[in-house]
Design a protein around this motif. Structure first.
Motif, PDB file in Angstrom:
ATOM      1  N   GLU A  46       0.824  -1.206   0.000  1.00 36.49           N
ATOM      2  CA  GLU A  46       0.000   0.000   0.000  1.00 36.49           C
ATOM      3  C   GLU A  46       0.857   1.256   0.000  1.00 36.49           C
ATOM      4  O   GLU A  46       0.557   2.232  -0.709  1.00 36.49           O
ATOM      5  CB  GLU A  46      -0.938  -0.006   1.212  1.00 36.49           C
ATOM      6  CG  GLU A  46      -2.073  -1.018   1.108  1.00 36.49           C
ATOM      7  CD  GLU A  46      -2.922  -1.075   2.359  1.00 36.49           C
ATOM      8  OE1 GLU A  46      -4.014  -1.655   2.304  1.00 36.49           O
ATOM      9  OE2 GLU A  46      -2.490  -0.532   3.395  1.00 36.49           O
ATOM     10  N   ARG A  47       1.952   1.235   0.762  1.00 39.32           N
ATOM     11  CA  ARG A  47       2.834   2.406   0.804  1.00 39.32           C
ATOM     12  C   ARG A  47       3.593   2.575  -0.504  1.00 39.32           C
ATOM     13  O   ARG A  47       3.663   3.672  -1.056  1.00 39.32           O
ATOM     14  CB  ARG A  47       3.820   2.268   1.972  1.00 39.32           C
ATOM     15  CG  ARG A  47       3.186   2.377   3.345  1.00 39.32           C
ATOM     16  CD  ARG A  47       4.253   2.517   4.412  1.00 39.32           C
ATOM     17  NE  ARG A  47       5.136   1.353   4.453  1.00 39.32           N
ATOM     18  CZ  ARG A  47       4.915   0.281   5.215  1.00 39.32           C
ATOM     19  NH1 ARG A  47       3.823   0.214   5.978  1.00 39.32           N
ATOM     20  NH2 ARG A  47       5.755  -0.733   5.215  1.00 39.32           N
ATOM     21  N   GLU A  48       4.166   1.482  -1.017  1.00 41.69           N
ATOM     22  CA  GLU A  48       5.028   1.591  -2.194  1.00 41.69           C
ATOM     23  C   GLU A  48       4.242   1.870  -3.476  1.00 41.69           C
ATOM     24  O   GLU A  48       4.753   2.526  -4.384  1.00 41.69           O
ATOM     25  CB  GLU A  48       5.856   0.317  -2.358  1.00 41.69           C
ATOM     26  CG  GLU A  48       6.892   0.126  -1.267  1.00 41.69           C
ATOM     27  CD  GLU A  48       7.983  -0.847  -1.682  1.00 41.69           C
ATOM     28  OE1 GLU A  48       7.959  -1.324  -2.835  1.00 41.69           O
ATOM     29  OE2 GLU A  48       8.862  -1.103  -0.844  1.00 41.69           O
ATOM     30  N   LEU A  49       3.013   1.364  -3.551  1.00 45.53           N
ATOM     31  CA  LEU A  49       2.209   1.550  -4.755  1.00 45.53           C
ATOM     32  C   LEU A  49       1.118   2.597  -4.565  1.00 45.53           C
ATOM     33  O   LEU A  49       0.272   2.768  -5.451  1.00 45.53           O
ATOM     34  CB  LEU A  49       1.579   0.213  -5.171  1.00 45.53           C
ATOM     35  CG  LEU A  49       2.565  -0.897  -5.552  1.00 45.53           C
ATOM     36  CD1 LEU A  49       1.817  -2.181  -5.860  1.00 45.53           C
ATOM     37  CD2 LEU A  49       3.410  -0.471  -6.739  1.00 45.53           C
ATOM     38  N   ASN A 106       2.996  -0.916 -11.048  1.00 46.69           N
ATOM     39  CA  ASN A 106       1.833  -0.258 -10.454  1.00 46.69           C
ATOM     40  C   ASN A 106       0.784  -1.304 -10.100  1.00 46.69           C
ATOM     41  O   ASN A 106       0.943  -2.501 -10.393  1.00 46.69           O
ATOM     42  CB  ASN A 106       1.260   0.786 -11.415  1.00 46.69           C
ATOM     43  CG  ASN A 106       1.021   0.221 -12.797  1.00 46.69           C
ATOM     44  OD1 ASN A 106       0.510  -0.885 -12.965  1.00 46.69           O
ATOM     45  ND2 ASN A 106       1.413   0.974 -13.826  1.00 46.69           N
ATOM     46  N   LEU A 107      -0.311  -0.848  -9.493  1.00 46.41           N
ATOM     47  CA  LEU A 107      -1.344  -1.763  -9.018  1.00 46.41           C
ATOM     48  C   LEU A 107      -2.047  -2.517 -10.145  1.00 46.41           C
ATOM     49  O   LEU A 107      -2.245  -3.733 -10.026  1.00 46.41           O
ATOM     50  CB  LEU A 107      -2.368  -1.007  -8.173  1.00 46.41           C
ATOM     51  CG  LEU A 107      -3.560  -1.831  -7.670  1.00 46.41           C
ATOM     52  CD1 LEU A 107      -3.095  -2.986  -6.792  1.00 46.41           C
ATOM     53  CD2 LEU A 107      -4.544  -0.946  -6.915  1.00 46.41           C
ATOM     54  N   PRO A 108      -2.463  -1.866 -11.259  1.00 43.58           N
ATOM     55  CA  PRO A 108      -3.156  -2.630 -12.303  1.00 43.58           C
ATOM     56  C   PRO A 108      -2.333  -3.802 -12.829  1.00 43.58           C
ATOM     57  O   PRO A 108      -2.872  -4.891 -13.050  1.00 43.58           O
ATOM     58  CB  PRO A 108      -3.405  -1.575 -13.398  1.00 43.58           C
ATOM     59  CG  PRO A 108      -3.480  -0.280 -12.658  1.00 43.58           C
ATOM     60  CD  PRO A 108      -2.474  -0.412 -11.560  1.00 43.58           C
ATOM     61  N   SER A 170      13.647  -6.198  -2.138  1.00 44.54           N
ATOM     62  CA  SER A 170      12.568  -5.344  -2.630  1.00 44.54           C
ATOM     63  C   SER A 170      11.314  -6.193  -2.766  1.00 44.54           C
ATOM     64  O   SER A 170      11.375  -7.425  -2.721  1.00 44.54           O
ATOM     65  CB  SER A 170      12.925  -4.722  -3.983  1.00 44.54           C
ATOM     66  OG  SER A 170      12.881  -5.702  -5.008  1.00 44.54           O
ATOM     67  N   ARG A 171      10.179  -5.521  -2.975  1.00 47.52           N
ATOM     68  CA  ARG A 171       8.934  -6.253  -3.186  1.00 47.52           C
ATOM     69  C   ARG A 171       8.988  -7.105  -4.444  1.00 47.52           C
ATOM     70  O   ARG A 171       8.282  -8.102  -4.556  1.00 47.52           O
ATOM     71  CB  ARG A 171       7.764  -5.289  -3.270  1.00 47.52           C
ATOM     72  CG  ARG A 171       7.835  -4.314  -4.440  1.00 47.52           C
ATOM     73  CD  ARG A 171       6.588  -3.444  -4.494  1.00 47.52           C
ATOM     74  NE  ARG A 171       6.700  -2.398  -5.502  1.00 47.52           N
ATOM     75  CZ  ARG A 171       6.413  -2.566  -6.781  1.00 47.52           C
ATOM     76  NH1 ARG A 171       6.011  -3.745  -7.206  1.00 47.52           N
ATOM     77  NH2 ARG A 171       6.530  -1.566  -7.648  1.00 47.52           N
TER      78      ARG A 171
END
Length: 470
Positions: A46-49, A106-108, A170-171
């Motif tokens: 949530e923070r990173e994206l 990104n999220l999508p 990293s994520r």
């Protein structure tokens, strides 16, 4: 009377050895790890994206939803075209999804990766098809237990390692590492596992109306559960969603009953052995999911006189005994089902889980209370689900193995999704406005509800056959 056609006699499939079963187990371990990396890292993502909480909730359930949709299709195709063939194709999709998730900017794009990764849930019934076709009933029970246990263990490995990997590297790497393992173990399965002959051929095509209606039903169910804590502020929206959910359920049942080749064969669900297994799996996983959600939250909680303020690393260590117990539960459940029968194994698991939840509701003032309770719950869940899987897989015709076990897996997915959402709803409703600390009573209520729901399973277990294999 004469026959119009002669059915060719197929040679029996080659018997597989421990190496092939081990390869399937390693694949289950890898996919389980990839499945579980999102859940413990939602705040970080949530923070990173720059995601909202609603977007984070969507990300946490999209894999479950797509998995519930893919599973019955995977089982049906595996029964029809051969388990190994469909399994390899499915894992190619999962590997592509893991790669997309690892590279997502990104999220999508990350959501797309999770949709593709959801195909991994269908890998378990395909593994059961392969094992069932290559091993006798007694040995297949143990092998299915090993594969199921390693999938659960992989999930715990992913949950424990995701945070440290995302923070230290990293994520991107928390998706990349298990994806590499999935690719490697898929190649190992392809090399060691002999091809299994296809079962049924021909028939009707894919039940697209049933697939679309089930998709709408699952998405609407998740929205209803997510909005339940805010029912007072949005009653009309919640009521409208409930009506939409009822319409989806009604339409789906009607379509599946009339379809020539239904996505989920409701006629099979009408068999006592199958519907009892589905009900038990759903109830047990619902109770487990509430505990799985509440225990880490209570470890992290910083309330007045309750909670422990544990860090992410400490929580991972506290959950490690549960990971070990969940991993051992698979083979123990398979062996117990073979030795004592499914009813004895499931009853033992249900009683163990219900007692553990009741004790957690009454006593949770020390870390070891939560550690032991969580380990016993994980062990009990693994025993119950494995016994349901093995007894169901060996209670139907070989060509129906994938369809039958997929029903159990869909019940498992729904149980976890509903239980997790209920646990979150309880904490949300018990958190005062402007505060991030939930009342202790919410945890007690959650454990009590989970224990009561789990206890209800005893009314079903007492009607089961013993299922002891001679």
């Amino acid at each position: 009377m004469t026959t119009n056609a002669t059915t060719p006699t197929l040679a029996p499939p080659a018997r597989i050895g421990k190496a092939a079963v081990g390869a399937l187990g390693l694949l289950a371990l890898s996919t389980g790890a990839l499945e579980s990396v999102v859940s413990p890292t939602i705040p970080l993502l949530e923070r990173e994206l720059d995601m909202s909480q609603s977007e984070g909730a969507l990300l946490s359930i999209v894999l479950l939803i797509t998995g519930a949709l893919v599973t019955p299709l995977a089982g049906k195709f595996g029964d029809r075209y051969g388990g190994k063939r469909v399994l390899i194709l499915l894992m190619a999709v999962v590997s592509a999804g893991g790669t997309v998730s690892a590279l997502a900017p990104n999220l999508p794009v990350l959501l797309l990766g999770q949709v593709l990764q959801g195909a991994m849930v269908g890998a378990l019934p395909l593994s059961f098809i392969v094992v069932r076709k290559h091993l006798p009933a007694g040995e297949s029970k143990v092998a299915i237990g090993v594969v199921s246990g390693l999938f659960v263990g992989g999930g715990m490995v992913g949950m424990l390692s995701a945070g440290p990997v995302a923070e230290q590297l990293s994520r991107h790497w928390m998706f990349a590492l298990p994806t590499m393992a999935v690719v490697a173990t898929t190649l190992l399965v392809h090399r060691l596992m002999p091809a299994d002959p296809p079962g049924r051929t021909g028939g009707a095509g894919i039940d697209w109306p049933g697939l679309l209606l089930l998709s709408g039903m699952l998405v609407t169910l998740m929205l209803v559960l997510a909005l339940a804590p805010e029912a007072a502020s949005q009653p009309l929206v919640l009521a409208a969603l409930v009506l939409v959910l009822a319409a989806f359920v009604t339409g789906w049942v009607r379509v599946e009953r009339r379809a020539a080749s239904p996505m989920i064969d409701l006629r099979m669900l009408a068999r006592p052995a199958i519907w009892k297994a589905c009900v038990l799996t759903f109830v047990i996983c619902l109770g487990t999911a509430m505990a799985v959600y509440l225990v880490p939250q209570l470890l992290d909680e910083r309330g007045d006189g309750y909670g422990f303020g544990a860090s992410a690393t400490e929580i991972g260590l506290f959950l490690l005994p549960g990971a070990v117990a969940a991993t051992l539960a698979g083979p123990l459940g398979g062996m117990g089902d073979r030795r004592f029968g499914s009813r004895a194994v499931v009853t033992t698991g249900v009683v163990t889980m219900a007692v553990s939840l009741a004790v957690l509701a009454a006593v949770h003032t020390e870390v070891w209370h939560l550690v032991v309770g969580k380990a016993l719950i994980a062990l009990a869940n693994g025993l119950c689900v494995t016994a349901m899987m093995t007894s169901t897989a060996t209670a139907v015709d070989r060509d129906d193995t994938g369809i039958a076990t997929s029903l159990i897996l869909v019940s498992r997915v729904l149980g976890y999704a509903v239980g997790g959402q209920l646990g979150g709803a309880l904490l949300t409703a018990a958190t005062p406005s402007g505060s991030d600390v939930a009342a202790e009573s919410a945890y007690v209520t959650g454990f009590v509800i989970a224990g009561v729901v789990t206890t209800l399973a005893l009314f079903v277990t007492r009607t089961m056959r013993k299922g002891v294999t001679a």
